[in-house]
Design a protein around this motif. Sequence first.
Motif, short mmCIF file in Angstrom:
data_model
loop_
_atom_site.label_atom_id
_atom_site.label_comp_id
_atom_site.label_asym_id
_atom_site.label_seq_id
_atom_site.Cartn_x
_atom_site.Cartn_y
_atom_site.Cartn_z
N PRO A 96 1.14 -1.41 -0.08
CA PRO A 96 -0.09 0.47 0.42
C PRO A 96 0.67 1.15 0.07
CG PRO A 96 0.04 -0.87 2.27
CD PRO A 96 0.30 -1.69 1.18
N SER A 97 0.53 2.61 -0.63
CA SER A 97 1.25 3.47 -0.85
C SER A 97 1.56 4.39 0.81
CB SER A 97 0.31 4.63 -1.62
OG SER A 97 -0.30 5.20 -1.38
N ARG A 98 2.26 5.41 1.00
CA ARG A 98 1.82 6.25 1.91
C ARG A 98 0.95 6.69 2.85
NH1 ARG A 98 6.52 7.93 5.00
NH2 ARG A 98 6.36 9.83 5.74
N LYS A 99 -0.02 6.76 1.27
CA LYS A 99 -1.29 7.79 1.97
C LYS A 99 -2.44 6.47 2.08
CE LYS A 99 -2.84 8.03 -2.87
NZ LYS A 99 -3.10 7.01 -3.14
N ASP A 100 -2.38 5.19 2.13
CA ASP A 100 -2.93 4.21 2.66
C ASP A 100 -2.89 3.71 3.50
OD1 ASP A 100 -4.38 4.42 -0.23
OD2 ASP A 100 -2.35 3.42 -1.38
N ASP A 101 -4.13 3.14 4.55
CA ASP A 101 -4.04 2.36 5.74
C ASP A 101 -3.29 0.95 5.67
OD1 ASP A 101 -5.34 2.83 8.23
OD2 ASP A 101 -5.82 0.40 7.62
N ALA A 126 4.71 -4.35 3.40
CA ALA A 126 5.65 -3.08 2.80
C ALA A 126 4.64 -1.50 3.97
CB ALA A 126 5.32 -2.47 1.42
N VAL A 127 6.40 -0.90 4.66
CA VAL A 127 5.86 -0.58 6.11
C VAL A 127 5.35 1.01 5.24
CG1 VAL A 127 5.78 0.39 8.10
CG2 VAL A 127 6.46 -2.06 7.79
N THR A 128 5.21 1.88 4.99
CA THR A 128 5.33 2.89 3.87
C THR A 128 4.90 4.17 4.54
OG1 THR A 128 3.36 2.61 2.96
CG2 THR A 128 5.07 1.67 1.64
N ARG A 129 5.37 3.55 5.67
CA ARG A 129 4.62 4.97 6.64
C ARG A 129 4.49 4.36 8.53
NH1 ARG A 129 -1.08 6.65 5.80
NH2 ARG A 129 -2.29 5.38 7.32
N LYS A 156 10.85 8.32 -2.74
CA LYS A 156 9.99 9.51 -1.71
C LYS A 156 8.59 9.87 -1.81
CE LYS A 156 12.28 13.50 0.37
NZ LYS A 156 13.07 14.84 -0.49
N ASN A 157 8.10 10.20 -0.95
CA ASN A 157 6.19 9.95 -1.00
C ASN A 157 5.67 9.25 -1.64
OD1 ASN A 157 7.11 13.02 0.27
ND2 ASN A 157 7.75 14.02 -1.66
N GLU A 185 18.16 2.65 -1.64
CA GLU A 185 18.52 3.72 -2.58
C GLU A 185 18.38 4.87 -2.06
OE1 GLU A 185 18.59 2.87 -7.49
OE2 GLU A 185 16.36 2.56 -6.74
N ASN A 186 19.31 5.50 -1.71
CA ASN A 186 19.23 6.91 -1.37
C ASN A 186 18.16 7.90 -2.27
OD1 ASN A 186 19.08 9.98 -0.64
ND2 ASN A 186 21.20 9.59 0.91
N ALA A 187 17.37 7.96 -1.52
CA ALA A 187 15.65 8.79 -2.26
C ALA A 187 16.33 10.31 -2.20
CB ALA A 187 14.40 8.48 -1.03
#
Length: 458
Positions: A96-101, A126-129, A156-157, A185-187
């Motif tokens: 899930p993306s960063r904005k998703d639960d 995946a832990v995106t936040r 990133k983001n 990789e360095n974002a």
Amino acid sequence: MGMLIKGGEIVTAESRMRGDIFIEDETVSAIGSGLTVPKGTEVIDAAGKLIFPGFIDPHVHIHLPFMATFAKDTHAAASKAAIVGGTTTFIEMCCPSRKDDALEGYHAWKQKAEGNNACDYAFHMAVTRYDAQTEAQLKEIVRDGTTSFKIFLSYKNFFGVDDEEMFQTLKLAAKLGVITTAHCENAELVGQLQQQLLAEGKTGAEWHEPSRPEAVEAEGTTRFATFVEQTGATGYVVHLSCAPALRAAVEAKVRGVNLHIESVLPHFLLDKSYAERAGVEGMKHIMSPPLRDKRNLPVLWNALKTGLIETVGTDHCPFDKEQKLLGAKAFTQIPNGIPGIEDRVNLMYTYGVKYGGLDIHRFVDALSTRAAKLFGLYPRKGTIAVGSDADLVVYDTKYRGTISAATQLGINDYNGFEGFAIEGRPSVVTVRGKVQARDGVFVGEQGRGRMIRREPQL
Ligand code: URP
Ligand code: ZN
Ligand code: ZN
């Protein structure tokens, strides 16, 4: 009714012997020579063939909303392609993306997979936040049997986490006994270099690699290893692509950091000249970390042979030509990913075992056993032993063929390995005792695959 696989050469990560394998229900119930079995037992003649444990792909993307589109795949198509190529279990990245639960995302991924996979499967979460809900949500996901996490230091983001979030994730993972896999990789550097190149009018696919140079991956790998070290976690570097990143990971390993290394099929066989081809031909070969200068390939092969690189996945992630062309005006918009789930075993057997001096037991270990051990599937998966799931690959080393999109089972409209010769192919593939493929043809039951729930490894 049982099944007897008769007279093959049984090859595991540790041993090789000629013998018979008797399967009852879904598991191996006896191994030996000249086994006596009940009347009516189905017999598969494996004389002259090798028998491997079912292969495990520890890194695939099937359902993936990414880069303004979705990966071009379904669980039905990907799992059938996996099976004809000898892969009987895969671990999908639930992203899930960063904005998703996170929890909603986890259930959505599970729902997509359930009943649609022909082979067995598990997830990396995946832990995106990392926010106030994350710990409770991840604990619930671990209780459900998903005992490996994934973090992205890049993207990133979207998928990417910052250093504070990486620290929190690794601390929790250490507490829960969960392994954390990481895209290193360095974002910040990637973002800055991308903008710089575009501003200079460097917009083609050939600029993808220079926007994420080897040093950027080495930095990500060093930083991830340092965070793993300081949190007491267990880390696993995914899709390592180059010598500097390998040196960074090995440097951490030798100072005692609990770090494991994966590389993926494209990085062993393709180099950046593929991504430098004109037009969509180059775009087909865009992935991250990018295909590298060819001097890296022998380094990766040597690291695989010696076991420094422990596992080989695919990073299977198909986007079709139309999707790749989303990046026709700017390489930063080309959806990243190359499919490979169908071809990993045959290509690594041909270019590794047959022609590359890769020991056959290391091959089984890297493509099956080690992933089973690292991700809590062993000894149910990853070996041939009494009591193990009867996931077996009867392998025909006399087969000769050529990789081509025209003959693949996968639904994508190209194959990144088009034209590569293969010398070897699964002749029979069983998933928990049921024949699911014969000689390149899927002959099984579409919904046979089950989610394999795993225990934490404290
Ligand atoms: O290019 C890649 N690797 N695509 C899939 C997403 C990821 O980074 O694993
Ligand atoms: Zn990645
Ligand atoms: Zn990936």
